[in-house]
Structures are given as structure tokens and as C-alpha cells.
Design a protein around this motif. Structure first.
Motif, PDB file in Angstrom:
ATOM      1  N   HIS B 472       0.847  -1.198   0.000  1.00 51.74           N
ATOM      2  CA  HIS B 472       0.000   0.000   0.000  1.00 51.74           C
ATOM      3  C   HIS B 472       0.883   1.249   0.000  1.00 51.74           C
ATOM      4  N   ARG B 473       0.713   2.079  -1.015  1.00 51.87           N
ATOM      5  CA  ARG B 473       1.457   3.350  -1.053  1.00 51.87           C
ATOM      6  C   ARG B 473       0.486   4.523  -0.937  1.00 51.87           C
ATOM      7  N   ILE B 474       0.904   5.494  -0.139  1.00 48.51           N
ATOM      8  CA  ILE B 474       0.079   6.686   0.084  1.00 48.51           C
ATOM      9  C   ILE B 474       0.948   7.914  -0.146  1.00 48.51           C
ATOM     10  N   ALA B 475       0.387   8.923  -0.795  1.00 52.64           N
ATOM     11  CA  ALA B 475       1.116  10.189  -0.957  1.00 52.64           C
ATOM     12  C   ALA B 475       0.173  11.355  -0.745  1.00 52.64           C
ATOM     13  N   GLY B 476       0.657  12.328   0.009  1.00 52.98           N
ATOM     14  CA  GLY B 476      -0.139  13.532   0.246  1.00 52.98           C
ATOM     15  C   GLY B 476       0.570  14.423   1.246  1.00 52.98           C
ATOM     16  N   GLN B 477      -0.039  15.567   1.526  1.00 47.39           N
ATOM     17  CA  GLN B 477       0.582  16.492   2.481  1.00 47.39           C
ATOM     18  C   GLN B 477       0.463  15.948   3.909  1.00 47.39           C
ATOM     19  N   SER B 478       1.404  16.354   4.729  1.00 47.50           N
ATOM     20  CA  SER B 478       1.392  15.974   6.141  1.00 47.50           C
ATOM     21  C   SER B 478       0.622  17.013   6.946  1.00 47.50           C
ATOM     22  N   ILE B 479      -0.277  16.519   7.792  1.00 50.03           N
ATOM     23  CA  ILE B 479      -1.042  17.434   8.653  1.00 50.03           C
ATOM     24  C   ILE B 479      -0.193  17.889   9.837  1.00 50.03           C
ATOM     25  N   MET B 480       0.605  16.996  10.361  1.00 51.35           N
ATOM     26  CA  MET B 480       1.264  17.259  11.645  1.00 51.35           C
ATOM     27  C   MET B 480       2.630  17.946  11.528  1.00 51.35           C
ATOM     28  N   THR B 481       3.292  17.761  10.378  1.00 52.81           N
ATOM     29  CA  THR B 481       4.628  18.350  10.240  1.00 52.81           C
ATOM     30  C   THR B 481       4.558  19.868  10.420  1.00 52.81           C
ATOM     31  N   GLY B 482       5.434  20.374  11.247  1.00 51.46           N
ATOM     32  CA  GLY B 482       5.474  21.814  11.476  1.00 51.46           C
ATOM     33  C   GLY B 482       4.543  22.277  12.576  1.00 51.46           C
ATOM     34  N   THR B 483       3.868  21.329  13.242  1.00 57.62           N
ATOM     35  CA  THR B 483       2.984  21.716  14.344  1.00 57.62           C
ATOM     36  C   THR B 483       3.558  21.201  15.664  1.00 57.62           C
ATOM     37  N   ALA B 484       2.905  21.578  16.736  1.00 59.67           N
ATOM     38  CA  ALA B 484       3.334  21.134  18.068  1.00 59.67           C
ATOM     39  C   ALA B 484       3.181  19.632  18.230  1.00 59.67           C
ATOM     40  N   MET B 485       2.368  19.016  17.376  1.00 58.76           N
ATOM     41  CA  MET B 485       2.127  17.576  17.496  1.00 58.76           C
ATOM     42  C   MET B 485       3.181  16.750  16.759  1.00 58.76           C
ATOM     43  N   GLU B 486       4.040  17.426  16.008  1.00 58.47           N
ATOM     44  CA  GLU B 486       5.018  16.705  15.180  1.00 58.47           C
ATOM     45  C   GLU B 486       5.900  15.742  15.981  1.00 58.47           C
ATOM     46  N   PRO B 487       6.443  16.149  17.143  1.00 59.72           N
ATOM     47  CA  PRO B 487       7.378  15.244  17.826  1.00 59.72           C
ATOM     48  C   PRO B 487       6.779  13.872  18.155  1.00 59.72           C
ATOM     49  N   LEU B 488       5.510  13.819  18.464  1.00 63.41           N
ATOM     50  CA  LEU B 488       4.925  12.507  18.784  1.00 63.41           C
ATOM     51  C   LEU B 488       4.396  11.793  17.548  1.00 63.41           C
ATOM     52  N   LEU B 489       3.873  12.556  16.621  1.00 60.94           N
ATOM     53  CA  LEU B 489       3.104  11.926  15.550  1.00 60.94           C
ATOM     54  C   LEU B 489       3.851  11.767  14.235  1.00 60.94           C
ATOM     55  N   VAL B 490       4.996  12.375  14.113  1.00 59.51           N
ATOM     56  CA  VAL B 490       5.787  12.180  12.902  1.00 59.51           C
ATOM     57  C   VAL B 490       7.092  11.497  13.300  1.00 59.51           C
ATOM     58  N   LYS B 491       7.252  10.261  12.871  1.00 57.97           N
ATOM     59  CA  LYS B 491       8.448   9.480  13.227  1.00 57.97           C
ATOM     60  C   LYS B 491       9.050   8.918  11.956  1.00 57.97           C
ATOM     61  N   ASP B 492      10.337   9.116  11.780  1.00 52.06           N
ATOM     62  CA  ASP B 492      11.060   8.584  10.618  1.00 52.06           C
ATOM     63  C   ASP B 492      10.354   8.926   9.301  1.00 52.06           C
ATOM     64  N   GLY B 493       9.901  10.148   9.221  1.00 50.91           N
ATOM     65  CA  GLY B 493       9.283  10.601   7.969  1.00 50.91           C
ATOM     66  C   GLY B 493       7.849  10.158   7.772  1.00 50.91           C
ATOM     67  N   VAL B 494       7.276   9.486   8.766  1.00 53.85           N
ATOM     68  CA  VAL B 494       5.883   9.039   8.632  1.00 53.85           C
ATOM     69  C   VAL B 494       4.991   9.851   9.569  1.00 53.85           C
TER      70      VAL B 494
END
Lengths: 156, 737
Positions: B472-494
Motif C-alpha cells: 500500500h502506497r500513500i502520498a499527500g501532504q502531512s497534517i502534523m509536520t510543522g505543528t506542536a504535534m510533530e514530535p509525537l506523531l511524525v516518526k522517521d518521515g511518517v
């Protein structure tokens, strides 16, 4: 000066004649039960009664309604409510129709107008009469049920 | 691991000073320090009401006020929290009142976020123990006060419907003992013989029918107050000319015509546009429309949605930049498989389009700031307001009022509309309170959409028809990148919210790989009721349906065979199928179709069976939706039903015809004439069945949404043999088979 007959009172207001009825009701008369949703008569949140008929206040210039009797949600389900107004409010409450509630004044205004002319609307009648009133919470199923419930209350 | 699982496992978001500084990129004050902590000062509105704790007040007349720390935007959380308190206090439901908590993360943090905010369908789940404790504590204080007054042991006292009584015949109301009980500052001990919380078998309110919503009356007589309804003395209404492209800035403007409009007081340029301030809303709108603004498009996003979708499609045609899940060897298994099914999916930008367009009131006075709005993420809003106004955080007050919907839009990592209101108030040097009013067009074109995504799924079945590989491949913009939630919700580029619902595929598939490529674009994106599940559930639940048909098996039986270690998925699936009258292998009469989908989101489980008719003109009519839901212990069954009914309608409108499109960077849909909402004539009959459960309560605001689009698509397939992989369905015409 513009003269208005609204909710059983006569008011005189210093507003531009092109002002939509919606903004006179909300900003000048501070009757905030009538809502602003789209400004282009697409959502029905601003529905009021003009001589008993539902109209979208956002697209009704104030200069067009000086000779009409205007009624808003505050009157239509208030202490002077007609039997249809009372039945609609009771049905809405019995079925817990509301979610965010923002569109519901407009929904109830359309429902009261429907029941005033059609005592026993079918689902199709309801869909036709209510299709101009948008609810983004999608409470439509309860709206339909509440209108049937109100019709039953009116029969009783 | 999805973030809902992380929350369930006790991990929490770290909205600490550091992560806030990371998003704000500069100096600021700490989030959890320097705020007023005096609860009496924080919540002191009801007349004569006595504070028992930050969540419960009791008035001498016996009214119990529940302080609601979450924004109620229609999902019924005020009713839910009030029910929990009333139950554990043994209060009389008729005496229950609610008021929204002030912004004060020290007292009112969402325990799942460690920050004050509402989202992720966490409100009841995170409040469950906290509000029960608050209620039990308040009840014990009242009982102790009565015991002391009557000189009887507290253990002999009983409480029913707000009446305290003793076998000796002594009786008193909550109100009589409120002052005495509330005055004892030390928390009263709960007797060790008494279980701290009520045994669920003794519940008279929780889980019971017949309780009406706390906002039922005020929302049916026009008296409920939303931000849009507030008139602060001396206030000016601001309407803003926003740039047509995201990222553009005002270069110059001519306000000569705007200033001629009667009622227009002032015009100010702000970073996000040009604001017209007037004595009333209509004058501000007319003034805004009369402005001539030249925009600087230098940094603006200039691509259209076709180009952006092409970028997503291109990305899924190649290996993903990041891997979210990799068990077994999906690519290897696919190479050796006898039967492979490949499918592409496309999902558009979606607007929240809440009935109440975004708005906020900002007052700047004597070095302090007051914001009034339907505030959904107070911790962020406090931080942003403090930064925009240049005042310490303890000088920021946020009052929350009812919100006319949100669907996620009122919780914004940049507090965009609040910051705009405050910037304008500051721009006129605080000379008047400012009510910022967005018109429908401002709201619709204002960004923060559900991102556009492309998916590509390759799946293989073995000789027994069961899946052996899923890639399964998915592509699109990230909601969390650049927000306060990034440290928990974005890991290793996901970004977990890009893949949730796919990366944790419920079905047992031995070789599973889920890849993600995050696309960068200048269109602001945001969570939209059920977040990543809005698209992953569609891809997963239509693909599993394709596999079932490829295997020649019944879609319900096929799913159940793959859900042997997922009893709660299986439970709702069986219940929905049974209630819908699902019969394995049944083909409905020509022109009709029945489809199914099941999905977990926010720790809740929902299955839906959809019946459709293909009309003579080839369009789809959705006749009936039968839903089954397992959200743990149910506080208010009717609110649960309402949320699932509404979730079905919300998701259905989007699936049928909603898309925000851009042409050369300019959003093409401005109002409900082009972004056509679901209307009553589209609304199917919806039945909601609840699985009885004693598990801890989980979310219900969002989980009703994800299954509807795939269940609809599967029903269309059953009627027509045509797969619906791209959304929305739009004007497609179908032919029955």
C-alpha cells in the motif's frame, strides 16, 4: 428611516435600504436566533417568516419588507407561538434533534411554515420543503422524524 | 502504532514549552507556568455557586453546575460530562447546568494531550476518571457536611436525586449543605468501605435512555449564544480581504470606496490581508467588497489541484520515501502470487464548512488580551494570542462559547482566525473590541483542508482465496509536520495521520508493506472529522471487498475469516450484518446493491451496511445505512446514535460530491452553490445499533465517518459491477447489472 413590523412590534431604524433583513435583525435588533450561514440563500440558516412564508433574510433587502409582518424564531416558538410553532419546538426537544444547533432556528422556521400549510406532510413533502436548509451535522433524519411528530401533536 | 493506541497506552502528546517554541520559532513563555491557578477566579460565574473543585459547583438553590473543559460543537460532550457528574453525585438531572471552562491548561488539560483541547474523539475517554472523581469528591463533601450537622456517621447517609437523607428521617438538599461542604478546602475522604466509583449496575443516568441534551432547550428557542451572536459594547466588526492564493500578501490597497460606505470606521493592513472595520457586519462586508487590493504572489502556491494530484500520483508510482509498516515480504510475495489486484485511489481536498463560519472576538486593553470564541485548542490559542499580542500568557483570557460546528476546523495549530482577530485589534491599538467575521467564502477559501491524497494498493490472494500480500502506497501532504504535534506523531518521515487505518491493517495478511511519500504544497491542511481514516478506510475497505469478490467469497464472511483475533471488529460487523438482513451470496434485484465496511478509529469500532438504488438516470440514491458501533461503555446512547447518524451524513456528503479544487492556486469553491452539502433529500434512513460493553468509554464524534464511503462504494459495485475508487463520486452515471 426604515419602518418595520417585526414580532408584533413596529420599529423605526436608521439603516441603508439595501441592508439585508438578516443584518438588521441580528445587528440592529439583536435578535440573534436568526443565523448567518452563507449570505447567498443557499443554506437557510437565516430563514424568517414574511407574512407567514419562509424567506431567506440574507437575500431580502430591508426596503422590500416595510409592508410585511416579519417574524423570527424568537416569536415563532416564543410565548406568542402558534400551535404549529409549539408543536415543532416540542417535537424538536422530544427527539433531541440538535447537535451544534446553528442551523436549527432556520430548520424550525421552515418546518413551522410547512406544517402551517400542510398538516400531514409526507417524507417527500418534507424533503421538498426542507431542502433549502443545510445541516452540516446532518441531523436530517431527526428533522424528518420531528416534523412527523409535530404533525401528530397537531392532530391530537 | 496509531496515536490513538499511544493515547490508550498512556503516552501523551508533549505540548511543552520546547515543542511550542519549535513551532513558534522564537521566544515565548511557558505553557504550563505563569497561568492563574486559582479555580475560584477561573470559573466564577453562576450566582452564588460554590466551587467544590474545578469541575463542580453547587448553588444554594441546589443547582449543580458542571464545568465543561471541552468545546461542545454539537458532539454532545457537555451532556456527556454532565451525565457522568450527575450519576456519581447522585444529583437530580433537572438541576444540572453546564458552563464552559476558561482557558487554563493547569486545570483543564485534555489528559490525552497534556494540553487543553478537544479532538481525536478523546473527550469522554480522557475525562471519564477525572469527572467521576470530581463528582465523587463533591458528593462526599456534601455527605460529610450533612453528617456533621446531623451528628450521624457519614456511612449511614444515602443520596438520591440530590436529596441527602438519614434513616432517622433527617433530610436535606444539596443546596442546604453547599456552603458548608464547599468551604472545607481539604478534599473529603471517601470511606474505604465505599467503592470510589459507583458500580455500573447501579447507574440511573449513564447508559440510560430518555435523558435530553443539556443544550436541547437553548438551541430550540434561539437563545443559545455562539461567537457570531455576541455584541460587545463598543465593538467593531472586521471583515478581511484575503489573498486569492495561499501564501500571498497584500502589496498595496486603495480604500477610498470602502471608506465611503456608511458605518466603515477604519481600514488596516495585516499580514493575512486588509481588514475593514465597521460599526456593523453589513457595512464591513460592503466595505471589504469595495476595497481594491494588489497582492504579492511571490511566495504563493500557484499550482492547481490537477498538478497537485499529478504529484501525488507520481509519488505512489514509485517506492515511498518512508515506510510505515513492513511485515514479511510483501513485494516478494506479490511477485510469486497467482492472482494480484492493483488499484489506484484519489481523494480531494475537503473543507470542513461548519455552519458557523470562523469568527472570534478579540479585546486588547491595559496590557491584557481577551478572546471569545468557540475555542477548541485553548493551549495553542493561549500561546499564539500571547505571542501575537506581545503579552505574557497570564494576561490572556479565553472564553469559550457554543460552536456552530467545527469538524476539526476550530482546532488549528496556528490559531489562524484567532490570531487574525487579535492582529486587527492590535492594529487599531486596542481602541475597540473587534469581532472578526468570516463570510462563507472566507471560510471555504481559507484553507486548512483535509489534504488531497493518492493511494496505490497491490494485493494478492493465494489458492484458498485469502490474502497473502498487501502493498500500500500513500502520498499527500502531512497534517502534523510543522505543528506542536510533530514530535509525537511524525516518526522517521511518517506522519501517523497520513497512514492511520492502513498502517495498522486489521485484517490478518502475512506480508504487509505500507509506504508514505509526503508531498509539500502551500495549501494549508488540517485534521477533518476522522483525519487519516477518511481516506485509508476507503482504500482498505474497498480493496478487501475486491479481494473477497476475486476469491468468490461473501464480503462479510471473508472479512470475519480475517478478523479472528479482532473480536470487536468482528462484533460490530456481525451485528450490522444481522440487523441489515445480510445474507451471504444474496444478489438484490436489478438496480439495487448492498455493501459493507468495518473500521476502527479512535479506539472505537463501527461497521456499516449500505443499501443503494441506481436510479433511472444512472445516479446513486442511498436508501438505508445500518450501523453497529462498539465504543466501550456508553454514557449517552442517544448522543452515540446521533453522532453516528451525523457521521454517516457528513461522510456521505463528501463521498457523493465534495471537493475543494484549485486553478492556478486559486480555490474555485466559495459557497454552498459549488461545494454542495448533503441535503435532507439525500439523507438515507440510518439505524444505529450499539454493542453492549463494560470497556472504558472511547470516542464517538468521528468513528461513524470512515466506513460510509467504502460501504457505499461496495454497494455501488454490488449493483453495477463498477468499483468507485476515486472520491467524490460526482456526476458519474452507473448502469445496473
Amino acid at each position: 428611516m426604515i419602518k418595520l413590523k417585526i414580532n408584533g412590534e413596529e420599529r423605526e431604524l436608521d439603516v441603508d435600504p439595501d441592508t439585508p433583513l438578516l443584518w438588521v435583525i441580528r445587528d440592529e435588533l439583536k435578535l440573534t436566533g436568526t443565523k448567518f450561514g452563507c449570505g447567498v440563500a443557499q443554506c437557510g440558516a437565516c430563514t424568517v417568516h414574511l407574512d407567514g412564508s419562509p424567506v431567506r433574510a440574507c437575500q431580502t433587502p430591508i426596503s422590500d419588507v416595510e409592508d410585511s409582518e416579519i417574524r423570527t424564531i424568537e416569536y415563532v416558538v416564543g410565548s406568542s407561538a402558534s400551535k404549529e410553532g409549539k408543536a415543532v419546538q416540542a417535537a424538536w426537544r422530544a427527539l433531541d434533534v440538535v447537535q451544534c444547533g446553528y442551523c436549527q432556528s432556520g430548520q424550525m422556521m421552515s418546518a413551522v411554515a410547512l406544517l402551517t400549510t400542510n398538516k400531514k406532510p409526507s417524507d417527500k413533502d418534507i424533503d421538498t420543503a426542507m431542502n433549502g436548509n443545510v445541516c452540516r451535522c446532518a441531523t436530517y433524519q431527526r428533522i424528518r422524524a420531528a416534523i412527523h411528530d409535530a404533525a401528530k401533536r397537531l392532530e391530537a | 502504532m496509531t496515536y490513538q493506541q499511544k493515547i490508550k497506552d498512556g503516552e501523551t502528546l508533549d505540548l511543552s514549552r520546547r515543542s511550542f517554541l519549535a513551532i513558534a520559532g522564537g521566544a515565548g513563555v511557558g505553557l504550563m507556568i505563569g497561568l492563574k491557578v486559582d479555580p475560584a477566579a477561573a470559573a466564577n460565574t453562576a450566582q452564588g455557586a460554590i466551587e467544590f473543585n474545578p469541575f463542580v459547583k453547587v448553588s444554594p438553590d441546589g443547582a449543580v453546575t458542571v464545568i465543561v473543559k471541552h468545546l461542545d460543537k454539537g458532539q454532545g460532550v457537555a451532556t456527556g460530562l454532565a451525565t457522568i457528574v450527575a450519576e456519581e453525585m447522585d444529583a437530580d438531572w433537572a438541576t444540572i447546568r453546564t458552563e464552559f471552562a476558561p482557558a487554563n491548561p493547569n486545570l483543564y488539560a485534555n489528559l490525552a494531550f497534556k494540553a487543553q483541547g478537544t479532538g481525536g474523539s478523546t473527550s469522554i475517554a480522557n475525562s471519564w476518571d477525572q469527572y467521576r472523581t470530581a463528582a465523587v469528591t463533591a458528593r462526599a463533601a456534601l455527605v460529610n457536611a450533612a453528617a456533621e450537622a446531623w451528628k450521624v456517621p457519614a456511612g449511614e447517609i444515602t443520596v438520591v436525586k440530590g436529596v441527602i437523607s438519614h434513616p432517622s428521617g433527617k433530610k436535606g438538599s444539596f443546596g442546604e449543605f453547599a456552603e458548608k461542604a464547599g468551604a472545607s478546602k481539604t478534599p473529603p475522604a471517601v470511606s474505604p468501605q465505599t467503592p470510589p466509583f459507583k458500580n455500573p449496575t447501579k447507574y440511573v443516568l449513564i447508559g440510560k435512555e430518555g435523558l435530553h441534551r443539556v443544550d436541547n432547550d437553548s438551541k430550540t428557542d434561539g437563545t443559545a449564544i455562539y461567537t457570531q451572536d455576541l455584541h460587545v459594547p463598543g465593538m467593531l466588526v472586521a471583515v478581511v480581504a484575503h489573498p486569492p492564493k495561499f501564501g500571498a500578501k497584500p502589496k498595496s490597497f486603495d480604500d477610498a470606496e470602502a471608506k465611503k460606505v456608511k458605518g466603515v470606521e477604519q481600514v488596516v493592513q495585516i499580514p493575512t490581508g486588509v481588514a475593514v472595520l465597521a460599526k456593523n457586519t453589513w457595512a464591513a462586508i460592503k466595505g471589504r467588497n469595495a476595497l481594491k487590493v494588489e497582492w504579492d504572489d511571490g511566495a504563493a502556491e500557484g499550482r492547481g489541484s490537477d498538478a497537485l494530484m499529478a504529484a501525488c500520483k507520481d509519488a505512489v508510482s514509485k517506492p515511498g520515501v518512508a515506510t510505515a509498516t513492513n511485515t514479511g515480504d510483501a513485494e516478494g510475495a506479490l511477485r510469486g502470487a497467482a492472482k494480484v489486484i492493483e488499484a489506484d485511489y484519489a481523494f480531494p481536498y475537503l473543507a470542513h464548512a461548519a455552519m458557523e463560519p470562523m469568527n472570534a472576538i478579540a479585546e486588547v486593553k491595559d496590557g491584557a488580551v481577551k478572546i471569545t470564541t468557540g475555542a477548541q485548542f485553548q493551549s495553542i490559542d493561549l500561546f499564539v494570542a500571547s505571542k501575537v499580542a506581545g503579552v505574557p500568557m497570564d494576561k490572556v483570557t479565553i472564553d469559550t462559547v457554543w460552536a456552530g460546528g467545527s469538524f476539526g476546523r476550530r482546532a488549528v495549530p496556528t490559531s489562524d482566525y484567532i490570531a487574525e482577530a487579535l492582529t486587527i485589534a492590535k492594529g487599531i491599538d486596542g481602541k475597540a473590541p473587534v469581532k472578526l467575521v468570516w463570510t462563507r467564502e472566507d471560510d471555504m477559501k481559507g484553507g486548512y483542508y483535509r489534504p488531497m491524497y493518492a493511494h496505490k494498493v497491490k494485493a494478492a490472494i493465494g489458492a484458498d482465496g485469502m490474502p497473502v500480500a498487501w502493498h500500500h502506497r500513500i502520498a499527500g501532504q502531512s497534517i502534523m509536520t510543522g505543528t506542536a504535534m510533530e514530535p509525537l506523531l511524525v516518526k522517521d518521515g511518517v506522519d501517523d495521520t497520513s497512514v492511520e487505518g492502513a498502517s495498522n491493517l486489521a485484517y490478518s495478511v502475512p506480508n504487509l508493506k505500507v509506504e508514505l511519500t509526503t508531498i509539500k504544497a502551500g495549501v494549508p491542511v488540517l485534521w477533518w472529522r476522522s483525519v487519516g481514516h477518511t481516506h485509508t478506510a476507503h482504500a482498505v475497505e474497498t480493496m478487501i471487498d475486491e479481494l473477497a469478490f476475486a476469491a468468490g467469497k461473501d464480503p462479510v464472511e471473508y472479512r470475519l475469516a480475517l478478523l479472528k483475533d479482532k473480536p470487536r471488529h468482528a462484533g460490530v460487523l456481525k451485528l450490522a450484518a444481522e440487523k441489515a438482513g445480510w445474507k451471504a451470496g444474496e444478489k438484490l434485484e436489478k438496480g439495487r446493491g448492498r455493501g459493507v465496511a468495518v473500521h476502527e478509529s479512535f479506539n472505537s469500532f463501527v461497521a456499516q451496511v449500505v443499501d443503494v438504488t441506481i436510479k433511472d438516470d444512472g445516479q446513486v440514491k442511498v436508501d438505508r445505512v445500518v450501523a453497529a458501533v462498539d465504543c466501550g461503555l456508553v454514557v449517552n446512547p442517544d448522543v452515540v446514535r446521533a453522532q453516528v447518524e451525523g457521521g454517516v451524513g457528513f461522510g456521505l456528503g463528501a463521498a457523493l460530491r465534495n471537493a475543494v479544487t484549485l486553478k492556478d492556486g486559486v480555490v474555485q469553491e466559495g459557497n454552498f452553490d459549488k461545494y454542495k452539502p448533503l441535503r435532507i433529500s439525500d439523507m438515507p434512513h440510518v439505524e444505529v445499533h450499539i454493542v453492549p460493553s463494560q470497556e472504558k468509554p472511547t470516542g464517538i464524534g468521528e468513528p461513524g465517518v470512515p466506513p460510509i464511503a467504502p460501504a457505499l462504494a461496495n454497494a455501488i459495485f454490488a449493483a453495477t459491477g463498477k468499483r468507485v475508487r476515486d472520491l467524490p463520486i460526482g456526476d458519474q452515471k452507473f448502469t445496473s447489472v
